[in-house]
Design a protein around this motif. Structure first.
Motif, PDB file in Angstrom:
ATOM      1  N   ASN A  65      -6.684   5.374  -0.783  1.00  0.00           N
ATOM      2  CA  ASN A  65      -6.497   4.728   0.511  1.00  0.00           C
ATOM      3  C   ASN A  65      -6.607   3.210   0.360  1.00  0.00           C
ATOM      4  N   SER A  66      -6.447   2.724  -0.866  1.00  0.00           N
ATOM      5  CA  SER A  66      -6.691   1.312  -1.159  1.00  0.00           C
ATOM      6  C   SER A  66      -5.731   0.360  -0.443  1.00  0.00           C
ATOM      7  N   ASP A  67      -4.551   0.847  -0.068  1.00  0.00           N
ATOM      8  CA  ASP A  67      -3.597  -0.017   0.636  1.00  0.00           C
ATOM      9  C   ASP A  67      -4.123  -0.443   2.004  1.00  0.00           C
ATOM     10  N   TYR A  68      -4.984   0.378   2.584  1.00  0.00           N
ATOM     11  CA  TYR A  68      -5.477   0.121   3.935  1.00  0.00           C
ATOM     12  C   TYR A  68      -6.933  -0.318   3.959  1.00  0.00           C
ATOM     13  N   LYS A  69      -7.469  -0.644   2.789  1.00  0.00           N
ATOM     14  CA  LYS A  69      -8.866  -1.038   2.681  1.00  0.00           C
ATOM     15  C   LYS A  69      -9.075  -2.408   3.335  1.00  0.00           C
ATOM     16  N   LEU A  70     -10.123  -2.515   4.139  1.00  0.00           N
ATOM     17  CA  LEU A  70     -10.445  -3.792   4.771  1.00  0.00           C
ATOM     18  C   LEU A  70     -11.332  -4.593   3.834  1.00  0.00           C
TER      19      LEU A  70
END
Length: 145
Positions: A65-70
């Motif tokens: 889910n690294s693309d959406y990590k804040l």
């Protein structure tokens, strides 16, 4: 200087194959008779001779889910104390001007490392509990953006 020679055996001639029986590497060019290694192409990476390869035998598992990590730019109270004056606003633009954060991070989190002695107002994304208590004790205002 210009008559230096390479040491013996430093450079080796390229093996020339397939040029007749007299060369010692004619006909099959040193590859032997038939078989997989005698052919022109080698099997692809992961090929196991027809057996189902390991990468297909094992199940797919998990996801990223690294693309959406804040990602937050972390700023310490001690750094704010050094760079800001009384009454200034601590937000994305002012932190960029003072080179406390880099351009890519739009989200900012304040941590309580160091001491804050100046009364500034915060417009940030997050603030740690310990930093919040220190900031409120001094009398600064916090606005979460």
């Amino acid at each position: 200087m210009f008559n230096l020679l390479k040491p013996k055996g430093a450079s080796k001639r390229r093996k020339i194959v397939g040029r007749g029986p007299g060369s010692g590497l004619g006909k099959t060019s040193g590859r032997g008779q038939k078989g997989q290694k005698a052919r022109n192409t080698s099997p692809r990476l992961g090929f196991e001779g027809g057996q189902t390869p390991l990468y297909r035998r094992l199940p797919r598992k998990g996801f990223s889910n690294s693309d959406y990590k804040l990602e937050y730019a972390i700023v310490n109270l001690g750094d704010i104390d050094k760079k800001f004056k009384d009454g200034q606003v601590v937000n994305y633009d002012t932190l960029l001007e003072n080179k406390l954060i880099k351009k890519k991070n739009k989200k900012i989190k304040i941590l309580s490392n160091g001491k804050l002695t100046k009364k500034v107002s915060f417009e940030v994304s997050k603030i740690s509990k310990s930093a919040e208590s220190l900031v409120i004790k001094i009398g600064c205002t916090i606005q979460l953006v």
